[in-house]
Design a protein around this motif. Structure first.
Motif, short mmCIF file in Angstrom:
data_model
loop_
_atom_site.label_atom_id
_atom_site.label_comp_id
_atom_site.label_asym_id
_atom_site.label_seq_id
_atom_site.Cartn_x
_atom_site.Cartn_y
_atom_site.Cartn_z
N ALA A 156 1.00 -1.17 -0.03
CA ALA A 156 -0.05 -0.13 -0.04
C ALA A 156 0.75 1.17 -0.07
CB ALA A 156 -0.86 0.10 1.13
N LEU A 157 1.86 1.42 0.69
CA LEU A 157 3.16 2.25 0.89
C LEU A 157 3.49 2.58 -0.70
CD1 LEU A 157 4.44 4.08 2.93
CD2 LEU A 157 6.33 2.52 2.68
N GLY A 158 4.04 1.61 -1.21
CA GLY A 158 4.43 1.69 -2.60
C GLY A 158 3.33 2.26 -3.40
N GLY A 159 2.20 1.85 -3.45
CA GLY A 159 1.28 2.22 -4.61
C GLY A 159 0.84 3.64 -4.28
N ALA A 242 1.30 -5.43 -11.89
CA ALA A 242 1.41 -4.99 -13.15
C ALA A 242 0.23 -5.63 -14.20
CB ALA A 242 2.69 -5.48 -13.90
N ASP A 243 -0.37 -6.78 -13.74
CA ASP A 243 -1.49 -7.21 -14.21
C ASP A 243 -2.71 -6.46 -14.04
OD1 ASP A 243 -2.86 -9.85 -15.81
OD2 ASP A 243 -3.65 -9.83 -13.68
N LEU A 244 -2.72 -6.07 -12.73
CA LEU A 244 -4.06 -5.20 -12.38
C LEU A 244 -3.90 -4.08 -13.26
CD1 LEU A 244 -4.20 -5.63 -8.62
CD2 LEU A 244 -6.03 -6.43 -10.22
N ILE A 255 -3.42 -0.32 -7.21
CA ILE A 255 -2.68 -1.36 -7.27
C ILE A 255 -2.02 -1.68 -5.86
CG2 ILE A 255 -0.53 -2.11 -8.05
CD1 ILE A 255 -1.29 -0.93 -10.60
N GLY A 256 -1.60 -0.53 -5.19
CA GLY A 256 -0.88 -0.96 -3.97
C GLY A 256 -1.88 -1.50 -2.77
N LEU A 257 -3.27 -1.12 -2.72
CA LEU A 257 -4.10 -1.39 -1.83
C LEU A 257 -4.42 -3.07 -2.35
CD1 LEU A 257 -6.55 1.68 -1.45
CD2 LEU A 257 -4.93 0.60 0.19
#
Length: 397
Positions: A156-159, A242-244, A255-257
């Motif tokens: 989540a942090l990264g996204g 990446a797929d999402l 995406i992060g979540l």
């Protein structure tokens, strides 16, 4: 015959909680680049597969250099080595934040993996030294609270932060988390010097200790299974973000979540672990965990919407930890006289499996997308789990 119990030393609850905080920081760093791959590819003018080298470098270093940290933990005390590793990882995260090329970022991630590799294996070994085998699986599940929350927060942090403030800000935040974890461990060791003392040590050099572990047939079985598990699971799961983005157009925060849902699934396992261990036993955890992994990855491959893939990610978290927690318990008992060295081999095989699995999957993802690697994981992981359950039955007999 039941495995011998650990020495009857007191188990300081605060010490275990702080080791869990350190594991939180390490796990958050471990998966933080997964939702950033698209951003990094754009920033440095490469493909998603090319950007995944930052994940490969971290995972490779995180596995290989634990071979150094494990024996150091046995000799000088596992908790002091974990503390030094937290401070070192913080400095390396600062270098990542300042990187001006993909090469420098890859080097910084490699060095972060070198420092961070001590934290989770030595924390697990510390629990093995201080908690009896009968209580160990449930205690390790509680320790996993920090690790699974770290996986949730890391993704989540990264996204989210990467989307709002840019990917460099992610590494500034991670540096702060490591400093907090390391500082808290320093305080607790000053207040309770006994938690920092090394346990009983095995005789001989680092190499001789590891050779003795590898000569034990059951230890060899455990580390082979964990290597295959790491390669198959993380080789596929690394590309969920990446797929999402590619199939469903999700933004980086979403995406992060979604990737953090894996940690949520792991946290569900932590909550249910005590009951599941009593209800299913070790073999049942492997069988149901393997079945759940097959269903989860098949669901990711077939998902008609992001919501369906999200549900599959949660299931993958629950199922993975059902299998992996069982492997961790047997990892702590491979070499009771040298748990740091034994867990070093365990972690080496897990992370080398990941480091091999990601580059094998990367060109497939670049050409055909993520669903083919999801299908491979959906077939292989249940077979691996069923085989290990069969091996447990034969060993018990």
């Amino acid at each position: 015959m039941s495995p011998p119990a650990a020495p009857p030393r007191p188990t300081p609850t605060l010490a275990i909680a702080l080791l869990s905080v350190a594991a939180f920081a390490s796990a958050a760093n471990m998966r933080v680049t997964d939702p950033l791959l698209v951003q990094l590819a754009t920033e440095f003018g490469t493909t998603i597969g090319g950007a995944s080298i930052v994940a490969t470098a971290f995972l490779f270093a995180n596995g290989v250099f634990v071979l150094v940290h494990g024996p150091f933990g046995d000799r000088y005390g596992k908790m002091p080595v974990v503390t030094i590793a937290c401070i070192g990882a913080a400095l390396c995260c600062l270098l990542s934040a300042l990187a001006m090329s993909l090469g420098i970022l890859t080097l910084a991630r490699f060095l972060t993996g070198v420092a961070s590799s001590a934290i989770i294996p030595l924390a697990i070994a510390w629990v093995g030294d201080n908690v009896s085998y009968e209580r160990r699986q449930a205690m390790l599940a509680r320790f996993l609270t920090g690790q699974t929350l770290g996986l949730m927060t890391g993704a989540a942090l990264g996204g989210a932060i990467g989307d709002w403030l840019g990917w460099r800000s992610v590494f500034w935040v991670l540096a702060g988390i490591y400093i907090v974890a390391g500082g808290a461990l320093i305080v607790v060791m000053q207040a309770r010097p006994d938690v920092a003392r090394p346990g009983a040590r095995a005789q001989g050099s680092m190499v001789s200790q590891m050779v003795r572990v590898l000569r034990r047939p059951w230890a060899l079985t455990v580390i082979i299974v964990v290597a295959l598990e790491g390669g198959a699971f993380w080789g596929a799961f690394t590309f969920v973000g990446a797929d999402l983005h590619q199939r469903f157009g999700l933004g980086f925060a979403a995406i992060g979540l979604a990737v953090a849902a894996f940690g949520a699934g792991g946290f569900l396992y932590v909550i249910m672990a005590h009951r599941l261990v009593r209800l299913l036993g070790e073999r049942g955890l492997c069988i149901w965990g393997g079945t759940g992994l097959g269903v989860a990855f098949a669901g990711m491959a077939l998902a008609p919407s992001a919501e369906v893939e999200f549900a599959a990610i949660v299931l993958s978290g629950v199922s993975f930890y059902m299998l992996h927690n069982t492997l961790q318990v047997h990892g702590t008992q491979m070499a009771p006289e040298a748990r740091g060295s034994g867990l070093a081999l365990f972690a080496l095989c897990l992370f080398l499996g990941q480091a091999v699995g990601v580059p094998i999957a990367a060109p497939i993802v670049d050409r055909w997308g993520a669903p083919p690697v999801f299908w491979a994981a959906a077939i292989f992981l249940p077979l691996l789990a069923f085989w290990f359950a069969h091996a447990l039955r034969r060993r018990g007999a």
